[in-house]
Design a protein around this motif. Structure first.
Motif, PDB file in Angstrom:
ATOM      1  N   GLY A  18      77.042  19.366  64.120  1.00 36.74           N
ATOM      2  CA  GLY A  18      77.482  19.626  62.744  1.00 36.74           C
ATOM      3  C   GLY A  18      76.537  20.502  61.948  1.00 36.74           C
ATOM      4  O   GLY A  18      76.120  21.566  62.395  1.00 36.74           O
ATOM      5  N   GLY A  20      73.425  20.214  61.167  1.00 44.59           N
ATOM      6  CA  GLY A  20      72.177  20.528  61.872  1.00 44.59           C
ATOM      7  C   GLY A  20      70.943  20.515  60.992  1.00 44.59           C
ATOM      8  O   GLY A  20      69.937  21.131  61.331  1.00 44.59           O
ATOM      9  N   ASN A  22      68.827  18.154  60.530  1.00 49.21           N
ATOM     10  CA  ASN A  22      67.700  17.563  61.280  1.00 49.21           C
ATOM     11  C   ASN A  22      67.193  18.526  62.352  1.00 49.21           C
ATOM     12  O   ASN A  22      65.992  18.635  62.577  1.00 49.21           O
ATOM     13  CB  ASN A  22      68.114  16.232  61.915  1.00 49.21           C
ATOM     14  CG  ASN A  22      68.104  15.104  60.913  1.00 49.21           C
ATOM     15  OD1 ASN A  22      67.055  14.626  60.509  1.00 49.21           O
ATOM     16  ND2 ASN A  22      69.292  14.687  60.491  1.00 49.21           N
ATOM     17  N   PHE A  23      68.107  19.218  63.001  1.00 48.26           N
ATOM     18  CA  PHE A  23      67.740  20.229  63.994  1.00 48.26           C
ATOM     19  C   PHE A  23      66.861  21.297  63.344  1.00 48.26           C
ATOM     20  O   PHE A  23      65.763  21.622  63.826  1.00 48.26           O
ATOM     21  CB  PHE A  23      69.032  20.817  64.585  1.00 48.26           C
ATOM     22  CG  PHE A  23      68.923  22.185  65.189  1.00 48.26           C
ATOM     23  CD1 PHE A  23      67.913  22.504  66.097  1.00 48.26           C
ATOM     24  CD2 PHE A  23      69.848  23.175  64.863  1.00 48.26           C
ATOM     25  CE1 PHE A  23      67.839  23.783  66.666  1.00 48.26           C
ATOM     26  CE2 PHE A  23      69.773  24.444  65.417  1.00 48.26           C
ATOM     27  CZ  PHE A  23      68.755  24.746  66.316  1.00 48.26           C
ATOM     28  N   GLY A  96      72.884  14.356  65.070  1.00 45.89           N
ATOM     29  CA  GLY A  96      74.279  14.500  64.658  1.00 45.89           C
ATOM     30  C   GLY A  96      75.139  15.030  65.794  1.00 45.89           C
ATOM     31  O   GLY A  96      76.009  15.867  65.570  1.00 45.89           O
ATOM     32  N   ILE A 116      68.814   9.564  65.893  1.00 40.35           N
ATOM     33  CA  ILE A 116      68.554   9.005  64.562  1.00 40.35           C
ATOM     34  C   ILE A 116      69.870   8.521  63.989  1.00 40.35           C
ATOM     35  O   ILE A 116      70.900   9.191  64.118  1.00 40.35           O
ATOM     36  CB  ILE A 116      67.851  10.017  63.634  1.00 40.35           C
ATOM     37  CG1 ILE A 116      67.383   9.327  62.348  1.00 40.35           C
ATOM     38  CG2 ILE A 116      68.714  11.240  63.333  1.00 40.35           C
ATOM     39  CD1 ILE A 116      66.310  10.073  61.590  1.00 40.35           C
ATOM     40  N   GLU A 187      65.456  10.798  56.625  1.00 36.86           N
ATOM     41  CA  GLU A 187      65.554  11.296  58.013  1.00 36.86           C
ATOM     42  C   GLU A 187      64.659  12.516  58.187  1.00 36.86           C
ATOM     43  O   GLU A 187      63.943  12.640  59.177  1.00 36.86           O
ATOM     44  CB  GLU A 187      66.998  11.691  58.338  1.00 36.86           C
ATOM     45  CG  GLU A 187      67.947  10.523  58.386  1.00 36.86           C
ATOM     46  CD  GLU A 187      69.343  10.938  58.848  1.00 36.86           C
ATOM     47  OE1 GLU A 187      69.464  11.908  59.606  1.00 36.86           O
ATOM     48  OE2 GLU A 187      70.313  10.281  58.446  1.00 36.86           O
TER      49      GLU A 187
HETATM   50  C1  GRF Z   1      72.469  12.297  60.245  1.00 32.83           C
HETATM   51  O1  GRF Z   1      72.822  11.507  59.161  1.00 32.83           O
HETATM   52  C2  GRF Z   1      72.056  11.428  61.407  1.00 32.83           C
HETATM   53  O2  GRF Z   1      71.539  10.200  61.016  1.00 32.83           O
HETATM   54  C3  GRF Z   1      73.341  11.222  62.161  1.00 32.83           C
HETATM   55  O3  GRF Z   1      74.050  12.420  62.003  1.00 32.83           O
HETATM   56  C4  GRF Z   1      73.637  13.067  60.802  1.00 32.83           C
HETATM   57  C5  GRF Z   1      73.277  14.465  61.176  1.00 32.83           C
HETATM   58  O4  GRF Z   1      73.008  15.255  60.059  1.00 32.83           O
HETATM   59  N1  GRF Z   1      73.095  10.846  63.525  1.00 32.83           N
HETATM   60  P1  GRF Z   1      72.569  16.750  60.249  1.00 32.83           P
HETATM   61  O5  GRF Z   1      73.651  17.444  61.057  1.00 32.83           O
HETATM   62  O6  GRF Z   1      71.253  16.758  60.963  1.00 32.83           O
HETATM   63  O7  GRF Z   1      72.471  17.309  58.869  1.00 32.83           O
END
Ligand code: GRF
Length: 205
Positions: A18, A20, A22-23, A96, A116, A187
């Protein structure tokens, strides 16, 4: 600074479907030298997601692995294993990623796949608990606290060994949206720290 100039020995693969965020955040922590690791590639099932867009813009290798490209599920597993192997991946980071990780990958990368989750597992985890569903369920259950869980991945959703949890308070005035925002901030603070610890251990071993 280029990622190549850093003494990085821990090879990371990120799986995302999605936005991303966190990526991107983990990637930025590697290029700044905060994490002594290198994001070798992104694996996604969704060619049109923002994570893939970011990979393209930043010359990060990426691989689209989904049913349209690989209708046979055995082929999906084989391709993922091959790509990971070609890149000497030490740690898989789920950020995600909306697909189940094939069994063969879980077996080969035992305790080397992290995820996560935006809640305090085991509460609000398992099939169906993703995205806003999680935060809506937390609000509807009148929970006083929520938070994040970073865990190793096993063959079920959200059941692997917990590596790290951190709580935040659910305020009276919180909506699922405001909660989602605060949890995501947490996160972004915590995931790089845990990846960094893994890489440090790996690099010492
Ligand atoms: C985060 O809320 C994570 O906890 C879950 O998916 C979401 C991913 O968010 N596993 P993003 O794509 O990194 O913005």
């Amino acid at each position: 600074m280029s990622n190549e100039n850093i003494n990085s020995e821990c090879n990371l693969a990120i799986f995302a479907s999605g936005t991303g965020s966190n990526f991107i955040n983990i990637y930025n922590n590697t290029t700044s030298g905060e994490i002594l690791g290198k994001v070798k590639l992104l694996i996604s099932n969704n060619p049109r997601c923002k994570a893939v867009e970011f990979a393209k813009e930043n010359n990060i290798s990426y691989e689209i692995i989904n049913k349209s490209r690989f209708p046979d599920s055995g082929h999906v597993e084989k391709t993922i294993l091959q790509v990971l192997d070609n890149n000497n991946i030490d740690l898989i980071i789920l950020a995600g990623y909306m697909k189940k990780i094939p069994k063969g990958v879980i077996e080969k990368y035992n305790n080397r796949i992290m995820n996560i989750h935006p809640a305090l597992l085991p509460k609000f985890g398992g099939k169906g608990f993703y995205g806003m569903n999680v935060h809506e369920a937390v609000i509807n259950s009148n929970e006083k606290k929520t938070g994040i869980t970073i865990h190793f991945v096993d063959s079920e959703y959200d059941t692997g060994n917990v590596i790290y949890q951190e709580e935040i308070e659910v305020m009276e005035e919180d909506s699922a949206l405001t909660l989602a925002k605060r949890v995501l901030e947490l996160e972004h603070k915590s995931y790089p720290k845990i990846v960094k610890e893994f890489c440090n251990k790996h690099n010492r071993s």
